[in-house]
Design a protein around this motif. Structure first.
Motif, PDB file in Angstrom:
ATOM      1  N   VAL A 290      26.609 -13.762   9.081  1.00 30.44           N
ATOM      2  CA  VAL A 290      25.336 -13.476   9.726  1.00 30.44           C
ATOM      3  C   VAL A 290      24.230 -13.556   8.676  1.00 30.44           C
ATOM      4  O   VAL A 290      24.424 -13.131   7.538  1.00 30.44           O
ATOM      5  N   VAL A 291      23.092 -14.134   9.053  1.00 36.06           N
ATOM      6  CA  VAL A 291      21.991 -14.324   8.127  1.00 36.06           C
ATOM      7  C   VAL A 291      20.703 -13.849   8.790  1.00 36.06           C
ATOM      8  O   VAL A 291      20.508 -14.032   9.991  1.00 36.06           O
ATOM      9  N   ASN A 292      19.836 -13.239   8.013  1.00 33.55           N
ATOM     10  CA  ASN A 292      18.530 -12.818   8.500  1.00 33.55           C
ATOM     11  C   ASN A 292      17.602 -14.033   8.515  1.00 33.55           C
ATOM     12  O   ASN A 292      17.521 -14.776   7.543  1.00 33.55           O
ATOM     13  N   SER A 293      16.878 -14.233   9.631  1.00 33.14           N
ATOM     14  CA  SER A 293      16.025 -15.421   9.750  1.00 33.14           C
ATOM     15  C   SER A 293      14.911 -15.434   8.701  1.00 33.14           C
ATOM     16  O   SER A 293      14.495 -16.507   8.253  1.00 33.14           O
ATOM     17  N   LYS A 294      14.420 -14.270   8.305  1.00 35.04           N
ATOM     18  CA  LYS A 294      13.378 -14.223   7.285  1.00 35.04           C
ATOM     19  C   LYS A 294      13.886 -14.820   5.977  1.00 35.04           C
ATOM     20  O   LYS A 294      13.193 -15.617   5.329  1.00 35.04           O
ATOM     21  N   LEU A 295      15.103 -14.443   5.576  1.00 25.87           N
ATOM     22  CA  LEU A 295      15.678 -14.978   4.344  1.00 25.87           C
ATOM     23  C   LEU A 295      15.976 -16.460   4.481  1.00 25.87           C
ATOM     24  O   LEU A 295      15.769 -17.242   3.549  1.00 25.87           O
TER      25      LEU A 295
END
Length: 392
Positions: free
Chosen positions: A159-164
């Motif tokens: 899972v990845v944060n869209s901001k990053l």
């Protein structure tokens, strides 16, 4: 005011209240983390497991038991490229689970910049090699797009944060009224499809996740039935539901292409091709189609009266109307708002005989904004707590 989120606190002051009767709604959020207080459907109790459900063997993750389809036909890839690269100033493509990279190669050869988010490590080396061979315009990341910015707990990696993610690749924000910052393309998952659909809708109406960066265009293959529901109107009432309204109010929905399931490969997470459980399921699959649907956010989605703050009330209104979809609007209005029903009908230019099933998506938006902009009533909405858990 204790225990209320900032949005609900505003609603509690005279002159700013939107919800006339909250009943136990505000109290039930007490103790819930703030990020789960925004939408009506953000937080739900988990059901206890029922007898008869099979538990995956120990040591085997749930994600590895999931299956997904890939684009294997070069002809299909060539058909898709003109839909994605239209000389509109946006050549940045976010490709979801490209697998063997058939569409990826076609896009790169036409000059696109591609960010490939692949959640199966099996394909990562091949995709990275493909990027090096075709000019280095391909960036590959091990990530599950459909688990970006989760709205609940217990999310399985990767899972990845869209901001990053967007910061990593230098994707800049565009104002909502301007162009499209990037285009997303892939096959919408059939597993937990409804849950994923509601997440996409919550994201765009709340301007969160990828929509922080502007009007991101989606190009997804959906199953044929879901595609028909997305585009339905009063002209085809058997397919017309609350989701039809919410999709069409938010997006310009276009059917770009229809392709038989035989053009797609179904593989397990381990990268191996899956065999159907029986001949009947194979026949059923080959008789169905996947539809490439383009979803372009409307420039005028938001207004003074429909915003990323009160969108959940619009969701509630639409879902409640479709609980009795063949009923008359005037009968619904008495349970939705304390404002005089005949006065509302006059302002939206409908008579008292109009039925829910005869209203177009634009009519529902007009209805919501008409009630929201009423200046004669401090309390504009009646709210039933049980509606939080209703999904239509």
């Amino acid at each position: 005011m204790a225990g209320l989120s900032p949005r609900l606190t505003l609603a509690a002051f005279p002159g700013a209240a939107r919800l006339c009767l909250w009943r136990a709604g505000a109290a039930r959020w007490k103790g819930v983390p703030a990020r789960n207080r925004r939408g009506l459907s953000d937080f739900r109790p988990k059901l206890a497991p029922r007898e008869g459900f099979k538990v995956p063997p120990s040591g085997v993750s749930k994600s590895r038991l999931e299956s997904k389809r890939y684009i294997l036909s070069p002809d299909l890839a060539e058909t898709m490229v003109p839909f994605l690269l239209r000389n509109d100033g946006c050549d940045l493509i976010l490709e979801i689970n490209p697998g063997p990279g058939i569409l990826t190669r076609a896009l790169l050869q036409r000059g696109a910049r591609v960010i490939a988010l692949e959640n199966d490590k099996t394909f990562i080396p091949h995709l990275e090699s493909l990027g090096k061979k075709l000019g280095g315009k391909l960036h590959v990341l091990h990530c599950d797009f459909f688990k970006l910015d989760p709205r609940s707990f217990g999310v399985i990696k990767p899972v990845v944060n869209s901001k990053l993610l967007f910061k990593k690749f230098g994707i800049e924000t565009l104002p909502w009224s301007k162009g499209i910052p990037l285009k997303v393309v892939g096959i919408f998952p059939t597993k937990n499809e409804k849950k994923m659909i509601w997440k996409v809708l919550h994201d765009i109406y709340s301007c969160t996740s990828i929509y922080r960066y502007g009007r991101v265009e989606l190009n997804f293959f959906f199953n044929e039935l879901e595609s028909q529901r997305m585009m339905a109107s009063p002209l085809n009432p058997n397919l017309y539901y609350a989701l039809s309204v919410l999709w069409q109010v938010a997006y310009d929905v276009k059917l770009l292409h229809t392709e038989p399931w035989s053009s797609f490969d179904m593989c397990s997470q381990s990268g191996q091709r899956e065999k159907p459980e029986n001949k009947e399921s194979l026949e059923q699959q080959t008789q169905q189609n996947l539809c490439l649907i383009q979803l372009t956010p409307h420039k005028d989605l938001f207004s003074q009266h429909l915003t990323s703050v009160n969108y959940d009330v619009f969701f509630h209104m639409t879902k409640q109307c479709f609980l009795k979809r063949h009923g008359k609007l005037i009968d619904h209005l008495t349970s939705l708002s304390p404002i005089d029903a005949m006065d509302i009908l006059k302002k939206i230019r409908h008579d008292k005989t109009i039925k829910i099933i005869d209203m177009y998506p634009s009519d529902f938006k007009c209805l919501f904004e008409t009630i929201e902009c009423s200046k004669d009533h401090t309390c504009k909405w009646l709210y039933d707590d049980f509606m939080e858990d209703v999904i239509v």
